[in-house]
Write a protein that holds these residues in place. Structure first.
Motif, PDB file in Angstrom:
ATOM      1  N   LYS A   1      37.878  39.307  50.650  1.00 19.93           N
ATOM      2  CA  LYS A   1      37.783  40.594  49.972  1.00 19.93           C
ATOM      3  C   LYS A   1      37.463  40.338  48.505  1.00 19.93           C
ATOM      4  O   LYS A   1      38.118  39.534  47.851  1.00 19.93           O
ATOM      5  CB  LYS A   1      39.104  41.357  50.106  1.00 19.93           C
ATOM      6  N   LEU A   2      36.437  41.028  48.008  1.00 16.06           N
ATOM      7  CA  LEU A   2      36.077  41.000  46.601  1.00 16.06           C
ATOM      8  C   LEU A   2      36.547  42.318  46.005  1.00 16.06           C
ATOM      9  O   LEU A   2      36.170  43.380  46.511  1.00 16.06           O
ATOM     10  CB  LEU A   2      34.560  40.864  46.417  1.00 16.06           C
ATOM     11  N   THR A   3      37.375  42.255  44.978  1.00 15.61           N
ATOM     12  CA  THR A   3      37.919  43.450  44.364  1.00 15.61           C
ATOM     13  C   THR A   3      37.455  43.528  42.913  1.00 15.61           C
ATOM     14  O   THR A   3      37.584  42.551  42.168  1.00 15.61           O
ATOM     15  CB  THR A   3      39.469  43.428  44.400  1.00 15.61           C
TER      16      THR A   3
ATOM     17  N   GLU B   1      36.201  47.673  46.710  1.00 18.60           N
ATOM     18  CA  GLU B   1      36.376  46.507  47.565  1.00 18.60           C
ATOM     19  C   GLU B   1      35.102  46.230  48.340  1.00 18.60           C
ATOM     20  O   GLU B   1      34.415  47.154  48.774  1.00 18.60           O
ATOM     21  CB  GLU B   1      37.509  46.731  48.585  1.00 18.60           C
TER      22      GLU B   1
ATOM     23  N   LEU C   1      40.264  29.601  47.286  1.00 20.05           N
ATOM     24  CA  LEU C   1      40.784  30.958  47.106  1.00 20.05           C
ATOM     25  C   LEU C   1      42.299  30.973  46.995  1.00 20.05           C
ATOM     26  O   LEU C   1      42.953  30.118  47.567  1.00 20.05           O
ATOM     27  CB  LEU C   1      40.325  31.832  48.273  1.00 20.05           C
TER      28      LEU C   1
ATOM     29  N   THR D   1      39.270  34.195  40.681  1.00 27.53           N
ATOM     30  CA  THR D   1      38.745  35.291  39.876  1.00 27.53           C
ATOM     31  C   THR D   1      37.548  34.758  39.109  1.00 27.53           C
ATOM     32  O   THR D   1      37.642  33.716  38.437  1.00 27.53           O
ATOM     33  CB  THR D   1      39.809  35.839  38.904  1.00 27.53           C
TER      34      THR D   1
ATOM     35  N   PHE E   1      26.104  36.592  50.993  1.00 24.77           N
ATOM     36  CA  PHE E   1      27.044  35.949  50.082  1.00 24.77           C
ATOM     37  C   PHE E   1      26.698  34.476  50.179  1.00 24.77           C
ATOM     38  O   PHE E   1      26.825  33.877  51.250  1.00 24.77           O
ATOM     39  CB  PHE E   1      28.472  36.236  50.556  1.00 24.77           C
TER      40      PHE E   1
ATOM     41  N   ILE F   1      25.509  36.804  45.135  1.00 31.18           N
ATOM     42  CA  ILE F   1      25.691  37.960  46.013  1.00 31.18           C
ATOM     43  C   ILE F   1      24.429  38.791  45.891  1.00 31.18           C
ATOM     44  O   ILE F   1      24.129  39.326  44.822  1.00 31.18           O
ATOM     45  CB  ILE F   1      26.922  38.781  45.612  1.00 31.18           C
TER      46      ILE F   1
ATOM     47  N   VAL G   1      35.547  39.809  39.147  1.00 34.25           N
ATOM     48  CA  VAL G   1      35.835  40.007  40.573  1.00 34.25           C
ATOM     49  C   VAL G   1      36.941  39.074  41.009  1.00 34.25           C
ATOM     50  O   VAL G   1      36.905  37.870  40.712  1.00 34.25           O
ATOM     51  CB  VAL G   1      34.561  39.742  41.419  1.00 34.25           C
ATOM     52  N   HIS G   2      37.914  39.638  41.724  1.00 36.21           N
ATOM     53  CA  HIS G   2      38.966  38.824  42.329  1.00 36.21           C
ATOM     54  C   HIS G   2      38.585  38.622  43.799  1.00 36.21           C
ATOM     55  O   HIS G   2      38.267  39.585  44.505  1.00 36.21           O
ATOM     56  CB  HIS G   2      40.323  39.524  42.220  1.00 36.21           C
ATOM     57  N   ILE G   3      38.598  37.362  44.250  1.00 37.58           N
ATOM     58  CA  ILE G   3      38.212  37.029  45.629  1.00 37.58           C
ATOM     59  C   ILE G   3      39.406  36.410  46.334  1.00 37.58           C
ATOM     60  O   ILE G   3      40.022  35.470  45.821  1.00 37.58           O
ATOM     61  CB  ILE G   3      37.019  36.036  45.655  1.00 37.58           C
ATOM     62  N   GLU G   4      39.729  36.936  47.521  1.00 33.74           N
ATOM     63  CA  GLU G   4      40.845  36.420  48.292  1.00 33.74           C
ATOM     64  C   GLU G   4      40.557  36.557  49.779  1.00 33.74           C
ATOM     65  O   GLU G   4      39.711  37.336  50.191  1.00 33.74           O
ATOM     66  CB  GLU G   4      42.132  37.168  47.943  1.00 33.74           C
TER      67      GLU G   4
END
Length: 190
Positions: free
Chosen positions: A76-78, A83, A101, A104, A139, A150, A184-187
């Motif tokens: 998930k990219l926030t 999202e 992961l 950020t 991606f 992206i 972007v936060h990626i998790e």
């Protein structure tokens, strides 16, 4: 003549002994390489060399778990209260990225078609086919620069060094109207 023949014979004997020793060493190295390759192949299949030789092999799910686990891995990219969900592909570069992961990053616009961010740690590109033609929603990882990419628009020119890590499953439209940089936060998604 006897004194002339003797040194020649001696040098021939020494040369033949040397060549025999070299040939024996080459044969040992070739045999060792073949054994190592067999052991490596067996261990890739989850079986040690001893297990494969004595018939007491146990089922190993190490490689199977890796393949099955990648089948449904999503990230998930926030950003900006939005999202984006990415379905990850099964390749060594994707697995290397997932190991980093959560992460950020700051994405910058590049040529009006993609958002990029140079990673602090380069990803492994061993045993990965690159040279993919990117499309909207990909991606990816561009190995020469060490950056994520992206693609929010199609890209007409292919590059030989692009590795597709996954594909956006939902939220592609969230990149369409973003101008400038974004954090972007990626998790991983459970």
């Amino acid at each position: 003549m006897n004194k002339t023949v003797q040194p020649i014979l001696l040098s021939l004997i020494i040369s033949s002994m040397f060549l025999t020793a070299c040939n024996s060493r080459t044969n040992e190295e070739n045999t060792s390489s073949k054994e190592n390759m067999t052991i490596h192949q067996s261990s890739k299949q989850g079986v040690t060399a001893d297990e494969s030789n004595n018939g007491d092999s146990q089922d190993s799910t190490l490689d199977n778990e890796g393949a099955d686990a990648m089948e449904d891995i999503r990230i998930k990219l926030t950003f900006n209260n939005e999202e984006v969900i990415v379905n990850m592909y099964d390749n060594p570069t994707s697995r290397d990225f997932l190991a980093q992961l959560p992460l950020t990053v700051t994405l910058e616009d590049y040529v009006g078609k993609e958002k990029i961010s140079i990673l602090q740690k380069r990803l492994s590109t061993e045993n990965v086919q690159s040279g993919n033609q990117p499309k909207k929603g990909d991606f990816a990882y561009y190995s020469p620069w060490g950056n994520l990419a992206i693609f929010y628009k199609g890209f007409g020119d292919a590059t030989n060094d692009l590795i597709i890590l996954g594909e956006i499953e939902s939220g592609k439209e969230n990149f369409d109207n973003i101008q400038g940089d974004l954090t972007v936060h990626i998790e991983k998604v459970d």
